[in-house]
Write a protein that holds these residues in place. Structure first.
Motif, short mmCIF file in Angstrom:
data_model
loop_
_atom_site.label_atom_id
_atom_site.label_comp_id
_atom_site.label_asym_id
_atom_site.label_seq_id
_atom_site.Cartn_x
_atom_site.Cartn_y
_atom_site.Cartn_z
N SER A 179 0.84 -1.18 0.00
CA SER A 179 0.00 0.00 0.00
C SER A 179 0.88 1.23 0.00
O SER A 179 1.92 1.26 0.68
N GLN A 180 0.46 2.24 -0.73
CA GLN A 180 1.19 3.49 -0.80
C GLN A 180 2.65 3.24 -1.21
O GLN A 180 2.90 2.61 -2.22
N LEU A 181 3.62 3.70 -0.43
CA LEU A 181 5.03 3.54 -0.79
C LEU A 181 5.66 2.34 -0.11
O LEU A 181 6.87 2.12 -0.25
N ASN A 182 4.88 1.55 0.61
CA ASN A 182 5.43 0.52 1.48
C ASN A 182 5.05 -0.89 1.03
O ASN A 182 3.96 -1.12 0.51
N VAL A 183 5.95 -1.83 1.28
CA VAL A 183 5.60 -3.24 1.38
C VAL A 183 5.99 -3.67 2.78
O VAL A 183 7.18 -3.67 3.13
N THR A 184 4.99 -3.98 3.59
CA THR A 184 5.21 -4.33 5.00
C THR A 184 4.86 -5.80 5.19
O THR A 184 3.83 -6.27 4.68
N TYR A 185 5.70 -6.53 5.90
CA TYR A 185 5.49 -7.96 6.12
C TYR A 185 5.06 -8.22 7.56
O TYR A 185 5.58 -7.62 8.50
N THR A 186 4.09 -9.12 7.71
CA THR A 186 3.72 -9.63 9.02
C THR A 186 3.75 -11.16 8.96
O THR A 186 3.43 -11.75 7.92
N PRO A 187 4.16 -11.81 10.04
CA PRO A 187 4.25 -13.28 10.00
C PRO A 187 2.88 -13.94 9.93
O PRO A 187 1.90 -13.43 10.48
N LEU A 188 2.82 -15.06 9.22
CA LEU A 188 1.63 -15.89 9.24
C LEU A 188 1.63 -16.74 10.51
O LEU A 188 2.66 -17.32 10.88
N LEU A 189 0.48 -16.83 11.15
CA LEU A 189 0.35 -17.54 12.42
C LEU A 189 -0.64 -18.69 12.26
O LEU A 189 -1.56 -18.63 11.44
N ASN A 190 -0.44 -19.72 13.07
CA ASN A 190 -1.32 -20.88 13.07
C ASN A 190 -1.49 -21.43 11.65
O ASN A 190 -2.61 -21.71 11.20
N VAL A 191 -0.38 -21.61 10.95
CA VAL A 191 -0.41 -22.04 9.56
C VAL A 191 -0.76 -23.53 9.48
O VAL A 191 -0.18 -24.36 10.18
N SER A 192 -1.73 -23.86 8.63
CA SER A 192 -2.07 -25.25 8.33
C SER A 192 -1.72 -25.53 6.88
O SER A 192 -2.39 -25.03 5.97
N ALA A 193 -0.65 -26.31 6.67
CA ALA A 193 -0.24 -26.62 5.30
C ALA A 193 -1.29 -27.48 4.60
O ALA A 193 -1.49 -27.35 3.39
N GLN A 194 -1.96 -28.34 5.36
CA GLN A 194 -2.95 -29.23 4.76
C GLN A 194 -4.18 -28.46 4.28
O GLN A 194 -4.68 -28.67 3.18
N ASP A 195 -4.69 -27.56 5.13
CA ASP A 195 -5.89 -26.80 4.80
C ASP A 195 -5.59 -25.51 4.05
O ASP A 195 -6.50 -24.84 3.58
#
Length: 473
Positions: free
Chosen positions: A402-418
């Protein structure tokens, strides 16, 4: 004085004679007369041939005989970082002149300023594929704007607060797309993409307006992403004069939807593959031998609690979209007393208006955002002839562009299967007082938190697992 061709006529002439340079058809001597006479009306060039698309809905034809993006030999899987150009690093930027002036009152430097005759045509594969993508967007907008006027009754528009004068504006915006398509098609030449048939995920006026404001945002942002990289400066100039109108259309659709017209301070640019990914699922079929594109189609990202601008409390939404990619709003199942179109209290209502302030924000820092994404390998786009793909085995981050930024946040409670996870909306500002996460913006899932900036944001593509529009404000 002899009549002078209009600029658009010259563009059309240059397009019809692809190998000939664009040369004005007058001489200096024609400017010497001082006798005034009534000007002869200048003939206008014909706009590109177009028609009203009569078929809408998902593709139901036979399997495509050609699938996948256009491709030749691929040199590398990614582009390694390199140092900036020395002339940019070394320029002192002290406000003084550092070169001889080519003309009075003119500084040295610049691109395309040496008097060479401009050619209003594409100059590379990059140019061609980028402008072809832009033309696909102009065609769908031309149809989409007309389709809404033909599909929904005056009474349905009136009930949503969009009156006859507003509908005339919508018709006018459709007409603008004729000019946009004509300019781009002339610069591309005889193999420019033609009109297609389309599939729109809307069932009422509220959903129609929201889909429009999202589509015009990614079409606009898609051009901003490549405009500064075009080999043809003249083509970039012509396209810029269309995309500035597109930006105003996006603002109008936000106003029609009862949203604040421009909450962000800067409009983002996105890579071409992002724009094509977001657009392709809404194209059903195209004519035989239609120009194919080189851009990647990423898997869809579903934002399960996508903020819903139709609600009084837009952040209190769950599975209220019409599907992945656009994640445009759905009003199905929402009680009437929770729809802001039915509210009368200022700050709670959302009439079509020049501006609306909403007491309850659509989203906010610290909000949990719940996600689900598709596996690669889905057939999408014209005639189901493109295939979604990704290099990412397991995403680890949400990238907020968004705007001038690319900001990263971690993914939590990741389910590879679903293929599910959640993340937290970040609290970050572009400038003090300017929340970076705002407006109609973009979210991608990635496997690394790669540092990119607006001019090289496409370097993120090898790390994207899925893609969506996020309605932050």
């Amino acid at each position: 004085m002899a009549p002078i061709e209009t600029f658009a006529a010259m563009l059309a002439l240059a397009s019809s004679a692809r190998a000939a340079p664009f040369v004005p058809q007058w001489t200096a001597s024609q400017w010497t007369t001082t006798v005034y006479s009534e000007p002869t009306p200048t003939p206008s060039p014909y706009a590109i041939s177009h028609h009203n698309v009569t078929s809408h809905g998902p593709y139901t034809g036979p399997p495509a005989t050609t699938t996948g993006a256009l491709s030749t030999s691929v040199i590398a899987s990614s582009i390694p970082p390199a140092p900036p150009a020395p002339q940019i690093v070394n320029y002192p930027a002290d406000g003084k002149l550092h070169g001889d002036q080519p003309l009075p009152f003119t500084p040295s430097g610049g691109i395309g300023t040496n008097g060479s005759v401009p050619m209003y045509k594409v100059a590379s594969d990059f140019d061609y594929q980028s402008l072809a993508l832009a033309l696909y967007h102009e065609w769908i907008e031309l149809d989409l704007f007309h389709w809404g006027l033909a599909t929904f009754s005056d009474e349905e528009f009136d009930a949503y607060g969009i009156n006859a004068e507003d509908r005339f504006l919508l018709q006018h915006m459709a007409d603008q797309e004729i000019g946009h398509a004509s300019v781009i098609a002339n610069m591309l030449g005889p193999n420019a993409p033609k009109q297609c048939t389309y599939n729109y995920p809307v069932s009422n006026v509220a959903e129609y307006i929201d889909f429009n404001q999202k589509l015009t945002r990614w079409a606009e942002a898609g051009v901003y992403g490549f405009l500064g990289h075009l080999n043809s400066g003249p083509a970039a100039t012509m396209l810029l004069q269309s995309i500035t109108v597109e930006a105003r259309q996006q603002l109008i659709f936000r106003q029609f939807g009862g949203q604040f017209p421009m909450p962000e301070w800067h409009t983002p640019g996105i890579p071409q593959s992002w724009a094509w990914t977001l657009l392709a699922p809404y194209i059903s079929s195209c004519p035989y031998n239609q120009t194919r594109l080189v851009w990647q189609n990423f898997p869809a990202l579903y934002i399960l609690n996508q903020p819903n601008p139709a609600r009084i409390n837009g952040s209190a939404a769950w599975n209220e979209t019409t599907g992945g990619y656009a994640n445009s709003l759905s009003t199905a199942g929402i009680p009437a007393d929770q729809l802001c179109a039915n509210a009368s209290t200022p700050g709670m209502d959302c009439p079509a208006a020049v501006s609306n302030n909403r007491s309850l924000p659509l989203s906010y820092p610290g909000r949990q955002v719940f996600l689900k994404w598709d596996a690669p390998g889905r057939l999408v786009g014209p005639n189901n002839s493109y295939v979604t793909s990704t290099n990412v085995a397991q995403p680890r981050f949400a990238a907020w562009l968004s705007q001038l930024n690319v900001t990263y946040t971690p993914l939590l409670n990741v389910s590879a299967q679903d293929r599910t996870a959640y993340t937290i909306q970040p609290d970050v500002s572009t400038w003090k007082g300017d929340p970076a996460v705002n407006g109609t913006m973009f979210m991608a899932l990635t496997d690394v938190d790669l540092f990119v900036t607006p001019y090289n944001v496409s370097l993120i593509n090898p790390h994207v697992a899925a893609l969506a529009v996020y309605q932050a404000g």
